[in-house]
Design a protein around this motif. Structure first.
Motif, PDB file in Angstrom:
ATOM      1  N   ASP A 147     -35.426 -11.673 -76.702  1.00  0.00           N
ATOM      2  CA  ASP A 147     -35.890 -12.780 -77.533  1.00  0.00           C
ATOM      3  C   ASP A 147     -37.374 -12.605 -77.834  1.00  0.00           C
ATOM      4  N   TYR A 148     -37.680 -12.253 -79.077  1.00  0.00           N
ATOM      5  CA  TYR A 148     -39.064 -12.096 -79.511  1.00  0.00           C
ATOM      6  C   TYR A 148     -39.466 -13.187 -80.508  1.00  0.00           C
ATOM      7  N   THR A 149     -38.787 -14.313 -80.499  1.00  0.00           N
ATOM      8  CA  THR A 149     -39.082 -15.354 -81.485  1.00  0.00           C
ATOM      9  C   THR A 149     -40.492 -15.915 -81.345  1.00  0.00           C
ATOM     10  N   HIS A 150     -41.087 -15.793 -80.173  1.00  0.00           N
ATOM     11  CA  HIS A 150     -42.437 -16.324 -79.970  1.00  0.00           C
ATOM     12  C   HIS A 150     -43.521 -15.268 -80.182  1.00  0.00           C
ATOM     13  N   SER A 151     -43.124 -14.056 -80.508  1.00  0.00           N
ATOM     14  CA  SER A 151     -44.093 -12.982 -80.766  1.00  0.00           C
ATOM     15  C   SER A 151     -44.618 -13.087 -82.192  1.00  0.00           C
ATOM     16  N   ASN A 152     -45.858 -12.662 -82.372  1.00  0.00           N
ATOM     17  CA  ASN A 152     -46.366 -12.622 -83.744  1.00  0.00           C
ATOM     18  C   ASN A 152     -45.821 -11.365 -84.425  1.00  0.00           C
ATOM     19  N   ALA A 153     -46.084 -11.240 -85.708  1.00  0.00           N
ATOM     20  CA  ALA A 153     -45.509 -10.149 -86.498  1.00  0.00           C
ATOM     21  C   ALA A 153     -45.919  -8.779 -85.961  1.00  0.00           C
ATOM     22  N   GLN A 154     -47.179  -8.627 -85.564  1.00  0.00           N
ATOM     23  CA  GLN A 154     -47.646  -7.333 -85.060  1.00  0.00           C
ATOM     24  C   GLN A 154     -46.977  -6.991 -83.729  1.00  0.00           C
ATOM     25  N   GLN A 155     -46.878  -7.960 -82.821  1.00  0.00           N
ATOM     26  CA  GLN A 155     -46.212  -7.722 -81.534  1.00  0.00           C
ATOM     27  C   GLN A 155     -44.744  -7.363 -81.746  1.00  0.00           C
ATOM     28  N   LEU A 156     -44.091  -8.064 -82.661  1.00  0.00           N
ATOM     29  CA  LEU A 156     -42.685  -7.787 -82.958  1.00  0.00           C
ATOM     30  C   LEU A 156     -42.534  -6.360 -83.486  1.00  0.00           C
ATOM     31  N   ARG A 157     -43.392  -5.974 -84.414  1.00  0.00           N
ATOM     32  CA  ARG A 157     -43.322  -4.615 -84.967  1.00  0.00           C
ATOM     33  C   ARG A 157     -43.492  -3.572 -83.863  1.00  0.00           C
ATOM     34  N   GLU A 158     -44.429  -3.785 -82.959  1.00  0.00           N
ATOM     35  CA  GLU A 158     -44.648  -2.835 -81.863  1.00  0.00           C
ATOM     36  C   GLU A 158     -43.419  -2.732 -80.964  1.00  0.00           C
ATOM     37  N   GLN A 159     -42.829  -3.875 -80.639  1.00  0.00           N
ATOM     38  CA  GLN A 159     -41.627  -3.870 -79.802  1.00  0.00           C
ATOM     39  C   GLN A 159     -40.481  -3.124 -80.490  1.00  0.00           C
ATOM     40  N   ILE A 160     -40.310  -3.368 -81.778  1.00  0.00           N
ATOM     41  CA  ILE A 160     -39.237  -2.711 -82.537  1.00  0.00           C
ATOM     42  C   ILE A 160     -39.487  -1.206 -82.601  1.00  0.00           C
ATOM     43  N   ARG A 161     -40.724  -0.804 -82.839  1.00  0.00           N
ATOM     44  CA  ARG A 161     -41.038   0.640 -82.885  1.00  0.00           C
ATOM     45  C   ARG A 161     -40.740   1.303 -81.548  1.00  0.00           C
ATOM     46  N   GLU A 162     -41.105   0.639 -80.451  1.00  0.00           N
ATOM     47  CA  GLU A 162     -40.809   1.193 -79.120  1.00  0.00           C
ATOM     48  C   GLU A 162     -39.305   1.356 -78.918  1.00  0.00           C
ATOM     49  N   GLN A 163     -38.545   0.368 -79.345  1.00  0.00           N
ATOM     50  CA  GLN A 163     -37.089   0.428 -79.203  1.00  0.00           C
ATOM     51  C   GLN A 163     -36.495   1.536 -80.072  1.00  0.00           C
ATOM     52  N   LEU A 164     -37.023   1.706 -81.288  1.00  0.00           N
ATOM     53  CA  LEU A 164     -36.535   2.770 -82.173  1.00  0.00           C
ATOM     54  C   LEU A 164     -36.852   4.151 -81.590  1.00  0.00           C
ATOM     55  N   GLN A 165     -38.041   4.300 -81.017  1.00  0.00           N
ATOM     56  CA  GLN A 165     -38.402   5.576 -80.396  1.00  0.00           C
ATOM     57  C   GLN A 165     -37.500   5.868 -79.201  1.00  0.00           C
ATOM     58  N   ALA A 166     -37.224   4.857 -78.400  1.00  0.00           N
ATOM     59  CA  ALA A 166     -36.334   5.028 -77.246  1.00  0.00           C
ATOM     60  C   ALA A 166     -34.935   5.411 -77.708  1.00  0.00           C
ATOM     61  N   GLN A 167     -34.489   4.782 -78.789  1.00  0.00           N
ATOM     62  CA  GLN A 167     -33.162   5.082 -79.338  1.00  0.00           C
ATOM     63  C   GLN A 167     -33.098   6.535 -79.808  1.00  0.00           C
ATOM     64  N   ARG A 168     -34.136   6.991 -80.498  1.00  0.00           N
ATOM     65  CA  ARG A 168     -34.187   8.382 -80.976  1.00  0.00           C
ATOM     66  C   ARG A 168     -34.198   9.363 -79.811  1.00  0.00           C
ATOM     67  N   ALA A 169     -34.990   9.027 -78.786  1.00  0.00           N
ATOM     68  CA  ALA A 169     -35.068   9.899 -77.599  1.00  0.00           C
ATOM     69  C   ALA A 169     -33.713  10.007 -76.909  1.00  0.00           C
ATOM     70  N   ASN A 170     -32.976   8.900 -76.844  1.00  0.00           N
ATOM     71  CA  ASN A 170     -31.646   8.905 -76.224  1.00  0.00           C
ATOM     72  C   ASN A 170     -30.663   9.747 -77.025  1.00  0.00           C
ATOM     73  N   ARG A 171     -30.801   9.747 -78.336  1.00  0.00           N
ATOM     74  CA  ARG A 171     -29.902  10.548 -79.182  1.00  0.00           C
ATOM     75  C   ARG A 171     -30.146  12.047 -78.996  1.00  0.00           C
ATOM     76  N   LEU A 172     -31.403  12.403 -78.758  1.00  0.00           N
ATOM     77  CA  LEU A 172     -31.749  13.818 -78.597  1.00  0.00           C
ATOM     78  C   LEU A 172     -31.293  14.374 -77.252  1.00  0.00           C
ATOM     79  N   GLN A 173     -31.072  13.519 -76.291  1.00  0.00           N
ATOM     80  CA  GLN A 173     -30.657  13.989 -74.954  1.00  0.00           C
ATOM     81  C   GLN A 173     -29.210  14.341 -74.893  1.00  0.00           C
TER      82      GLN A 173
END
Length: 173
Positions: A147-173
């Motif tokens: 739940d990131y509903t209380h995060s501002n736009a920049q914090q949300l973007r950072e969280q999403i980028r981290e999740q996308l990077q983790a997802q990409r890393a998992n696909r490469l393994q």
């Protein structure tokens, strides 16, 4: 360039952001609030489990007499220990999930986004997932059960980028 919408939601609030250019700030395009989120628990749950109809009558089902109780149970009528299959809060969350799903479907039909990222509290993510249209589901490039509903736009973007990077890393393994 494809426009990605980021939905950050829980059972009471959904914030929808648009990202047309990753170098530009996220634009908040909608802030939906469940009408039930503004209500107190007592206002949502007005029906208390109490005595059944004709509870003190010897003639109606649901009576306190042994025969009435046995008849009541055989008829499948609610007893004093009856619990509904869904709480009022679960029902309201379901209604809100339907509302968000309809909003997303309408926006997609208007061509307002091509990709979708959904971040929602774990309980609400399941409800939202079940009401998304079959045309919307293939557009989801990431689901985050937080739940990131209380995060501002920049914090949300950072969280999403981290999740996308983790997802990409998992696909490469």
């Amino acid at each position: 360039m494809q426009t990605t919408w980021i939905v950050s939601a829980n059972a009471g609030r959904a914030r929808i952001f648009s990202e047309a250019d990753p170098s530009e700030p996220l634009e908040e395009i909608e802030d939906m609030v469940s009408s039930a989120a503004r209500l107190r628990d007592a206002d949502i749950n007005t029906d208390e489990i109490g005595r059944t109809a004709a509870g003190s009558s010897r003639h109606g089902i649901g009576g306190n007499e042994a025969a009435g109780f046995a008849h009541n149970a055989k008829a499948g009528a609610p007893t004093k220990s009856y619990q509904p299959a869904q709480t009022p809060q679960e029902h309201e969350a379901e209604q809100f999930a339907k509302e968000i799903s309809k909003y997303l479907m309408d926006a997609h039909q208007e061509g307002r986004f091509q990709q979708l990222v959904i971040s929602a509290s774990p309980q609400f993510l399941g409800a939202l997932r079940s009401y998304l249209d079959s045309h919307i589901k293939p557009l989801i490039k990431l689901e985050v059960n937080k739940d990131y509903t209380h995060s501002n736009a920049q914090q949300l973007r950072e969280q999403i980028r981290e999740q996308l990077q983790a997802q990409r890393a998992n696909r490469l393994q």
